[in-house]
Write a protein that holds these residues in place. Structure first.
Motif, PDB file in Angstrom:
ATOM      1  N   GLU A   1      15.264   1.835 -23.693  1.00 57.12           N
ATOM      2  CA  GLU A   1      15.266   0.971 -24.867  1.00 57.12           C
ATOM      3  C   GLU A   1      15.624  -0.474 -24.515  1.00 57.12           C
ATOM      4  OE1 GLU A   1      17.739   2.377 -28.018  1.00 57.12           O
ATOM      5  OE2 GLU A   1      16.995   4.436 -27.863  1.00 57.12           O
ATOM      6  N   ILE A   2      14.997  -1.395 -25.226  1.00 52.46           N
ATOM      7  CA  ILE A   2      15.380  -2.800 -25.100  1.00 52.46           C
ATOM      8  C   ILE A   2      16.865  -2.938 -25.427  1.00 52.46           C
ATOM      9  CG2 ILE A   2      15.082  -5.101 -26.104  1.00 52.46           C
ATOM     10  CD1 ILE A   2      12.720  -4.404 -24.488  1.00 52.46           C
ATOM     11  N   GLY A   3      17.571  -3.689 -24.600  1.00 55.17           N
ATOM     12  CA  GLY A   3      18.995  -3.894 -24.824  1.00 55.17           C
ATOM     13  C   GLY A   3      19.883  -2.906 -24.101  1.00 55.17           C
ATOM     14  N   ARG A   4      19.290  -2.007 -23.320  1.00 57.10           N
ATOM     15  CA  ARG A   4      20.077  -1.054 -22.537  1.00 57.10           C
ATOM     16  C   ARG A   4      19.938  -1.372 -21.052  1.00 57.10           C
ATOM     17  NH1 ARG A   4      22.249   3.107 -25.249  1.00 57.10           N
ATOM     18  NH2 ARG A   4      22.688   4.121 -23.264  1.00 57.10           N
ATOM     19  N   PHE A   5      20.974  -0.996 -20.287  1.00 59.75           N
ATOM     20  CA  PHE A   5      20.986  -1.175 -18.843  1.00 59.75           C
ATOM     21  C   PHE A   5      21.383   0.132 -18.181  1.00 59.75           C
ATOM     22  CE2 PHE A   5      21.482  -5.416 -20.509  1.00 59.75           C
ATOM     23  CZ  PHE A   5      20.833  -6.245 -19.599  1.00 59.75           C
ATOM     24  N   GLY A   6      20.974   0.310 -16.921  1.00 59.44           N
ATOM     25  CA  GLY A   6      21.341   1.495 -16.158  1.00 59.44           C
ATOM     26  C   GLY A   6      21.627   1.155 -14.714  1.00 59.44           C
ATOM     27  N   ILE A   7      22.692   1.760 -14.173  1.00 56.51           N
ATOM     28  CA  ILE A   7      23.112   1.459 -12.803  1.00 56.51           C
ATOM     29  C   ILE A   7      23.989   2.598 -12.309  1.00 56.51           C
ATOM     30  CG2 ILE A   7      25.230   0.211 -13.461  1.00 56.51           C
ATOM     31  CD1 ILE A   7      24.564  -1.839 -11.246  1.00 56.51           C
TER      32      ILE A   7
END
Length: 389
Positions: free
Chosen positions: A170-176
Motif C-alpha cells: 500500500e501507498i504510505g507503507r514501508f518494509g525492511i
C-alpha cells in the motif's frame, strides 16, 4: 521529524519530472539525456558541488549542512530503464519503442531530486549529504562501477542508503529487515556436447537434448537434497536451446540459468556442484560439457545500526503501524549490494500500491508515492545528521 503533509507541496513538480523521465527512457550506462536532466535540476536548486561522468553517466552531488561538522551520508537512486515494449497506455508512455521504465527508476530519481530540492533550501543539519544517481542497475553493475571508481572515498561517505518501490504494498507503507535483504545473483551456462545424426537412428547418436533434459531435472536435487532447507537457494534454468530440424538430432544443446541465495557460502557450493552434477549426467551418456559461471550481485546486507536509523525515519514519517520491520527478504538481486559492502547501509521498500508488477510491460510508477519517498529521505537526514543540542 516531519510527516508526509510537509512534502505535498513538492508532489506536482516531482510528478512532472517523473513523467518526463518516463517518456524518455535510456538503458544501462547510456543515460546522456537522463544525466543532463538530473544535473540541470540539481544546479537549479542551488547545489554547486555536482560531479558528473562517474561510471560514465552517474552523478554525485553534495549538499553541505549549516549546523556544523558531521559525517557524510549517501542516498542512492538508480536511473536506468529496461528493454521492454511498454503497454501501460498512459499519456506519458515511453516515446522510445522497446525501452521503458518498468522498474520505477524514474520515480526513484524524481524522489531523490525532490529530497535534493528540499535539503538545498533547508540545510539545518550537520555534515553533508551525497546524492548518488546511479546508472546501469539492471544487470550492468553500475553500483559496482561507481564503488570501484572511488565514490565512497572521494566524497567521504560513511553510510549509504537505498530505496525501491514495491507493487502490491500500500501507498504510505514501508518494509525492511536487518541482515540479508536481497539475494545474490549469479548466472551459468552449460554447453552439452553430444553426437548428432538422423532422428530415425537415435542409437547411433548421443542426444544432447535428452541429456540436457536430465541435467535440468538433476540440478533441482542440489536444492532439495544437497543444501540445508532452512538456507535459501534457488537454481532456475531459464533457457534451453538446440539447433536442428524435425529429423535431425543436433550435435549440441545449451542450458542457461541463474543462481540466487541469501547465504554467501552457497555461491561457492553452486559454482562447484552445478558442473559436477551436469558433467556426471553427461558422462553417463557418453557426452561432455563446457561450463561457465559468472558472479553478479552479492547479497544485499542491511547493517543493524543503519536499519534502525531507516526504521526511525520511516516511522517518523508514517507511524509505526505502517512500517514492517520484519519483512521477508527477497531472492531478487540489487547492485546496491556493492555499496552496502563498501560502507554500512540499509535498503528499504516503499509501497507503490496496486500496480502491475516490476518488469511488466504495463507497469507504471505510482506518483502518489512521491511525497513518501521524498519525506523518507529528508527524515533520514534529520535522523542521522541532527542539529547538536
Amino acid at each position: 521529524m516531519k510527516v508526509v503533509k510537509d512534502f505535498r507541496f513538492l508532489q506536482s513538480e516531482a510528478t512532472e519530472w517523473r513523467r518526463y523521465l518516463h517518456k524518455y527512457p535510456e538503458l544501462d550506462y547510456r543515460l546522456e539525456n537522463t544525466a543532463r536532466f538530473v544535473t540541470e535540476k540539481l544546479g537549479s536548486f542551488g547545489i554547486n558541488h555536482i560531479e558528473t561522468g562517474i561510471a560514465d553517466t552517474g552523478i554525485v552531488a553534495l549538499i553541505h549542512g549549516e549546523a556544523g561538522k558531521g559525517p557524510t551520508i549517501g542516498l542512492r537512486a538508480d536511473m536506468d530503464a529496461l528493454p521492454i515494449l511498454e503497454e501501460s497506455n498512459k499519456p506519458w508512455t515511453s516515446q522510445t519503442p522497446g525501452k521503458m521504465h518498468a522498474c520505477g527508476h524514474d520515480g526513484h530519481t524524481a524522489m531523490l531530486l525532490g529530497a535534493a530540492k528540499y535539503l538545498a533550501t533547508h540545510r539545518n543539519f550537520r555534515g553533508a549529504v551525497a546524492l548518488i544517481f546511479q546508472p546501469a542497475e539492471e544487470g550492468a553493475l553500475g553500483g559496482q562501477k561507481m564503488v570501484e571508481e572511488g565514490i565512497m572515498e572521494q566524497f567521504g561517505i560513511s553510510q549509504v542508503f537505498g530505496m525501491h518501490n514495491e507493487p502490491g504494498m500500500e501507498i504510505g507503507r514501508f518494509g525492511i529487515c536487518k541482515g540479508p535483504f536481497m539475494g545474490a545473483l549469479d548466472e551459468f551456462d552449460i554447453l552439452v556436447k553430444g553426437r548428432g545424426g538422423h532422428a530415425a537412428s537415435p542409437h547411433l547418436n548421443i542426444d544432447p537434448i535428452v541429456i540436457a533434459s536430465q541435467i535440468v531435472v538433476g540440478l533441482q536435487t542440489l536444492v532439495s537434497r544437497s543444501t540445508d532447507p532452512l538456507e535459501s537457494l534457488v537454481v532456475s534454468v531459464t533457457r534451453l536451446i538446440a539447433d536442428g530440424a524435425y529429423n535431425i538430432i543436433p550435435e549440441r544443446s545449451e542450458i542457461a540459468g541463474t543462481v540466487r541465495t541469501l547465504v554467501p557460502a552457497l555461491r561457492d557450493f553452486a559454482e562447484q556442484q552445478i558442473p559436477a552434477c551436469a558433467r556426471g549426467i553427461a558422462h553417463g551418456y557418453g557426452a561432455d560439457i563446457e561450463f561457465r559461471y559468472r558472479r553478479h550481485d552479492p547479497v544485499t546486507i542491511n547493517a543493524a545500526k543503519e536499519t534502525d536509523l531507516a526504521i526511525t525515519a520511516a516511522i517518523g514519517l508514517v507511524g509505526a503501524d505502517a512500517v514492517d520491520t520484519q519483512i521477508k527478504p527477497s531472492m531478487g538481486s540489487e547492485d546496491f549490494a556493492y555499496m552496502a559492502e563498501a560502507r554500512p547501509g540499509a535498503y528499504i521498500l516503499m509501497g507503490n500500491g496496486a500496480t502491475a508488477s516490476l518488469h511488466h510491460p504495463a507497469y507504471d510508477f505510482n506518483d502518489e508515492a512521491l511525497p513518501y519517498g521524498i519525506g523518507y529521505w529528508v527524515n533520514l537526514v534529520d535522523t542521522i545528521l541532527p542539529v547538536a543540542c
